[in-house]
Design a protein around this motif. Structure first.
Motif, short mmCIF file in Angstrom:
data_model
loop_
_atom_site.label_atom_id
_atom_site.label_comp_id
_atom_site.label_asym_id
_atom_site.label_seq_id
_atom_site.Cartn_x
_atom_site.Cartn_y
_atom_site.Cartn_z
N VAL A 131 14.78 -8.35 -4.32
CA VAL A 131 16.01 -7.58 -4.17
C VAL A 131 16.74 -7.96 -2.89
N HIS A 132 16.00 -8.41 -1.86
CA HIS A 132 16.63 -8.77 -0.59
C HIS A 132 17.39 -10.09 -0.67
N THR A 177 0.82 -1.22 0.00
CA THR A 177 0.00 0.00 0.00
C THR A 177 0.85 1.26 0.00
N GLU A 178 2.09 1.19 0.46
CA GLU A 178 2.92 2.38 0.61
C GLU A 178 3.89 2.60 -0.55
N PHE A 179 3.89 1.72 -1.53
CA PHE A 179 4.78 1.92 -2.68
C PHE A 179 4.12 1.33 -3.93
N ARG A 180 4.63 1.74 -5.08
CA ARG A 180 4.08 1.30 -6.36
C ARG A 180 5.08 0.37 -7.07
N VAL A 184 21.92 1.18 1.94
CA VAL A 184 21.18 1.85 3.01
C VAL A 184 20.05 2.65 2.38
N SER A 185 18.84 2.25 2.67
CA SER A 185 17.66 2.91 2.12
C SER A 185 16.54 2.85 3.16
N GLU A 186 15.80 3.94 3.26
CA GLU A 186 14.67 4.00 4.19
C GLU A 186 13.37 4.29 3.44
N ALA A 187 13.34 3.93 2.16
CA ALA A 187 12.11 4.07 1.39
C ALA A 187 11.10 3.02 1.84
N PRO A 188 9.81 3.28 1.69
CA PRO A 188 8.81 2.28 2.08
C PRO A 188 8.99 0.94 1.38
N VAL A 189 9.47 0.98 0.13
CA VAL A 189 9.65 -0.28 -0.59
C VAL A 189 10.74 -1.13 0.04
N SER A 190 11.71 -0.51 0.73
CA SER A 190 12.80 -1.27 1.35
C SER A 190 12.32 -2.10 2.52
N ALA A 191 11.20 -1.71 3.12
CA ALA A 191 10.67 -2.45 4.27
C ALA A 191 9.93 -3.71 3.86
N ASP A 247 8.42 1.91 -7.92
CA ASP A 247 9.38 1.98 -6.80
C ASP A 247 10.09 0.64 -6.62
N ALA A 248 9.35 -0.46 -6.74
CA ALA A 248 9.95 -1.78 -6.58
C ALA A 248 10.96 -2.07 -7.68
N VAL A 249 10.63 -1.68 -8.92
CA VAL A 249 11.56 -1.89 -10.03
C VAL A 249 12.82 -1.04 -9.86
N ALA A 250 12.64 0.21 -9.46
CA ALA A 250 13.80 1.08 -9.23
C ALA A 250 14.70 0.52 -8.13
N GLN A 251 14.09 -0.05 -7.08
CA GLN A 251 14.88 -0.66 -6.01
C GLN A 251 15.66 -1.86 -6.53
N ALA A 252 15.04 -2.65 -7.42
CA ALA A 252 15.74 -3.80 -7.98
C ALA A 252 16.93 -3.35 -8.83
#
Length: 359
Positions: A198-199, A159-162, A185-192, A165-170
């Protein structure tokens, strides 16, 4: 076979003492048998656009730790990874990422391609330096896996990311992996969202979560900081003893009271107190060894090391508790016959079918 033992005939030499206090990881000098730091730095990539201004203590510790000589930290701007502009130079302290899919040519890998460049000087401990570095990443597979996982996620987990955002994190995760960084080190909602693939490719942490990881790495490099903001150092033994007092502050009150008391009983209790602190300090050191082994490539030999470290950790904890119990027994004047406190039946076993008594 004779066991070789290094002879220390020059302990009064101030240069030898300095080499022993700060052993070089690269120079051919100093003691032969000594714990030396490794020349391998820890590399951290900061997703700077997701890190809000924060004055909390963990963030301040993080900012101080990444300034250490053995930490190589750079920043990245996720919002610019889709840019194709190469006209601007690479800024110091940043890793520049550009979309190079259109110029990769007919012999490139299928799918999108992202070129990354580093212009910072990375000084190595042997005196050499890497002046600049560059490469490319091809995250086609990781993007496909991310899209598939995102679409199968429950709504409450995204609900907190689109999807963007997930693709950019990957993509950023693949760049961090290819450029040799250990932590993103990232504190974006997608990182949680730990369900994203990606993890499985890179370690993604917040600033507060990265503090114990960096501190543990520095301890394994023989850098024992008690105040990272002021760059204050302890020796290895003093650090772990102070860690015991920090984790169990009531024990420091024992030391103060026993130091003022003058009696044979207080001296005996004080001796047991110091023994307990030493054993608990060794337990903490074994804990660091265990974490280091668990983080290594888990071969069978490393697994055996993990078991040995865990056994030693339990042994030191039991030893520390045992000495504390003996000190309390002595301080409280419990001088009764152990047979009166603990009946003989305590050490006997109940006999039954298929069992034998201990004789």
């Amino acid at each position: 076979m004779r066991i070789f033992r290094e002879l220390h005939q020059s302990d009064d030499n101030p240069f030898r003492r300095e080499h022993r206090r700060k052993p070089s990881p690269t120079k051919d000098e100093g003691d032969l048998f000594i714990h030396r730091p490794s020349p391998r730095k820890i590399r951290i990539l900061l997703d700077i656009e997701t890190l809000a201004e924060d004055t909390s203590e963990p963030v301040q510790l993080f900012e101080a730790l990444i300034q250490q000589q053995r930490v190589f930290a750079l920043e990245i701007e996720t919002s610019t990874i889709a840019s194709t502009d190469y006209s601007t130079p690479v800024r110091q302290g940043m890793i520049r990422v550009r979309d190079t899919t259109a110029v990769q040519g007919s012999f490139g890998y299928p799918g999108p391609q992202y070129g990354w460049s580093i212009a910072d000087r990375d000084a190595h401990l042997d005196g050499s330096s890497t002046m600049q570095k560059g490469g490319s990443s091809h995250p086609l597979r990781q993007i496909g896996e991310t899209v598939a996982v995102y679409r199968n996620l429950e709504r409450r987990h995204r609900t907190e990311f689109r999807l963007h955002d997930a693709v950019a994190q990957a993509i950023v995760g693949e760049v961090a992996r290819d450029a040799g960084f250990d932590i993103l080190v990232s504190e974006a909602p997608v990182s949680a969202c730990r369900f994203l693939p990606v993890h499985d490719r890179v370690v993604v942490l917040s600033r507060a979560e990265a503090v114990p990881v960096i501190a543990h790495y520095l301890r394994r490099q023989h850098i024992f900081l008690f105040d990272p903001c002021m760059n204050g150092h302890f020796s290895r033994h003093d650090f772990y003893k102070q860690a015991v007092h920090s984790l169990a502050p009531a024990m420091r009150g024992w030391e103060a009271r026993l130091g003022l008391a003058l009696s044979e009983v207080s001296e005996a209790v004080q001796a047991r107190y110091f023994t307990a602190v030493n054993r608990l300090a060794r337990a903490l050191e074994s804990r660091d060894d265990l974490i280091w082994s668990l983080g290594s490539h888990l071969t069978q030999a490393v697994r055996d090391d993990c078991v040995d470290d865990f056994d030693h950790l339990l042994l030191m904890l039991c030893g520390g508790v045992d000495v504390m119990a003996r000190a309390l027994h002595l301080a409280l004047g419990l001088d009764a016959d152990p047979q009166e406190v603990r009946p003989p039946s305590f050490i006997s076993t109940r006999t039954g079918r298929g069992t034998r008594p201990i004789s």
